[in-house]
Design a protein around this motif. Sequence first.
Motif, short mmCIF file in Angstrom:
data_model
loop_
_atom_site.label_atom_id
_atom_site.label_comp_id
_atom_site.label_asym_id
_atom_site.label_seq_id
_atom_site.Cartn_x
_atom_site.Cartn_y
_atom_site.Cartn_z
N ILE A 190 0.85 -1.21 0.00
CA ILE A 190 0.00 0.00 0.00
C ILE A 190 0.88 1.25 0.00
CG2 ILE A 190 -1.71 1.31 1.33
CD1 ILE A 190 -2.65 -1.35 2.53
N TYR A 191 0.56 2.18 -0.89
CA TYR A 191 1.25 3.48 -0.88
C TYR A 191 0.73 4.34 0.27
CZ TYR A 191 3.42 3.22 -5.56
OH TYR A 191 4.20 2.92 -6.64
N LEU A 192 1.58 5.21 0.78
CA LEU A 192 1.11 6.25 1.70
C LEU A 192 0.91 7.52 0.89
CD1 LEU A 192 3.47 5.82 4.80
CD2 LEU A 192 1.05 5.22 4.63
N GLU A 193 -0.23 8.23 1.12
CA GLU A 193 -0.39 9.52 0.41
C GLU A 193 0.02 10.67 1.32
OE1 GLU A 193 -4.48 9.60 -0.87
OE2 GLU A 193 -5.18 10.31 1.07
N SER A 194 0.10 10.38 2.63
CA SER A 194 0.69 11.31 3.58
C SER A 194 1.18 10.44 4.73
CB SER A 194 -0.36 12.33 4.07
OG SER A 194 -1.26 11.69 4.94
N LYS A 195 1.83 11.06 5.71
CA LYS A 195 2.39 10.23 6.79
C LYS A 195 1.29 9.57 7.61
CE LYS A 195 6.75 12.62 6.96
NZ LYS A 195 7.74 13.43 7.66
N ASN A 343 11.95 9.58 1.11
CA ASN A 343 12.29 10.76 1.91
C ASN A 343 11.06 11.43 2.51
OD1 ASN A 343 14.93 10.38 1.07
ND2 ASN A 343 14.57 11.61 -0.79
N GLY A 344 9.92 10.80 2.34
CA GLY A 344 8.68 11.36 2.91
C GLY A 344 8.15 12.53 2.10
N GLU A 345 8.57 12.65 0.82
CA GLU A 345 8.05 13.75 -0.03
C GLU A 345 6.96 13.20 -0.96
OE1 GLU A 345 12.63 15.27 -0.34
OE2 GLU A 345 11.73 14.01 -1.88
N LEU A 346 5.95 14.04 -1.20
CA LEU A 346 4.85 13.60 -2.07
C LEU A 346 5.27 13.66 -3.53
CD1 LEU A 346 1.82 12.73 -2.07
CD2 LEU A 346 1.27 15.11 -2.50
N VAL A 347 5.04 12.55 -4.24
CA VAL A 347 5.38 12.49 -5.67
C VAL A 347 4.08 12.28 -6.45
CG1 VAL A 347 6.66 11.19 -7.43
CG2 VAL A 347 7.57 11.37 -5.10
N LYS A 348 3.88 13.11 -7.50
CA LYS A 348 2.71 12.90 -8.37
C LYS A 348 3.22 12.28 -9.67
CE LYS A 348 -0.57 16.22 -6.66
NZ LYS A 348 -1.40 17.37 -6.89
N PRO A 349 3.08 10.98 -9.87
CA PRO A 349 3.72 10.32 -11.02
C PRO A 349 3.10 10.74 -12.36
CG PRO A 349 2.30 8.80 -9.88
CD PRO A 349 2.27 10.06 -9.07
N GLU A 350 3.95 10.75 -13.37
CA GLU A 350 3.49 11.07 -14.74
C GLU A 350 2.91 9.84 -15.42
OE1 GLU A 350 4.17 14.13 -16.55
OE2 GLU A 350 4.47 14.89 -14.50
#
Length: 408
Positions: A190-195, A343-350
Amino acid sequence: MTLEAAKAKLEKYGQSHVLKYYDELSAQEQAELLEQIDATDMSILAAAMNPDSLPKKGVISPIPCMDLDEIAANEKEYRSIGIDAIKAGKVAAVLLAGGMGTRLGSDNPKGMYNVGITRELYIFECLINNMMDVVNEAGTYFHLFIMTSDKNNDVTINFLKEKNFFGYKEEYIHFFKQEMAAATDYEGKIYLESKSHMATSPNGNGGWFISLMRAGLMDLVRENGIEWFNIFAVDNVCQRIADPVFVGATIAKKCFVGAKVVRKNAPDEKVGVMCLEDGRPSIVEYYELTDELMNAKTEKGEPAYNFGVILNYLFEINELERIVKEELPLHIVEKKIPYLNDNGELVKPEKPNGYKFENLVLDMIHQMSSCLPFEVVREKEFAPIKNPTGVDSVESARELLKKNGVVL
Ligand code: UTP
């Protein structure tokens, strides 16, 4: 759910990483995360690692379709049956508007997209205008249930209220939310979308009836004598909703479900086609259609699987209540899922980077014992908006709207 119980559940499903940031969270965020872990069905995620375990199609054969000639020959009778049913309050519409519309790429719910050129004309507005034609013909409003999701509920409701429901009577409009499902990477994690939140996605349009029931709306349905739900997609701006002839034909043929279909424009067009599967009505998705089925012919020499569904169905409610206990097959769909990197940064994939898990309304057709495929003219009723440009796009829908006399 306690932290201990959450740890045990996550460990069982190989998802312990979900608690990676737990100690950094505020007490409220911790509670929210534990609640989300408790509410999430993780048993379905294993399918991501083993897609072959998903159910296979049975034996496919052609299904007879009510074509345009047959409809024209009986139109008067069907229209009168349909109008009577609408006047008697037996028909309600259900707008499936819980999807994310990722291909269109707008941040707002799809229904808020403005297809106008010289004036504002929103997708929701087009649909309501189409419904108003029937309201005017029948001389009565009919109930409209609108399914949203956690991701778009508030903004959808606020927008429609602000626009005064584009003239539709508010007391006939009811909202309900569909369920969400966790979204994973290609390894089923499961991905995290925030912490403090797992990434989730609406769980497909197949859960609409269960969600409507869970929202407590069946009392209203029964009290108002509603017997049929016409469910329809948010993105087909030309479709006719609660179409009296379609309603009348389905009732006249004593079918539990009617399915609007269009003649395919090419053997490999990307639409699901109506068929029988092991003798029951069903739909084969375009990616499941083998070359053999694509090229199969009827005795008259016509393509055997030539009628594509447009996501406009009329379901009989007692039959829906009967099938609601049956499980729908799971579909695993590749999607672009925003996620926290290492690194706990939000990535919006292409590009797509994982899976979402869905039930689809088309699988409900196979649960019904009878179905009427009902042909409609594609230039009049099939203008889906999936993409900004090209096939099934804002551009192609605008062309059809213009052809049908809508001023843009
Ligand atoms: P689509 O299959 O086109 O999916 O939905 P989508 O999520 O809207 O768009 P993409 O694939 O991300 O670009 C067909 C219909 O089913 C509804 C949609 O709102 C649309 O009316 N739907 C889809 C839901 O209501 N819930 C869902 O979970 C998925």
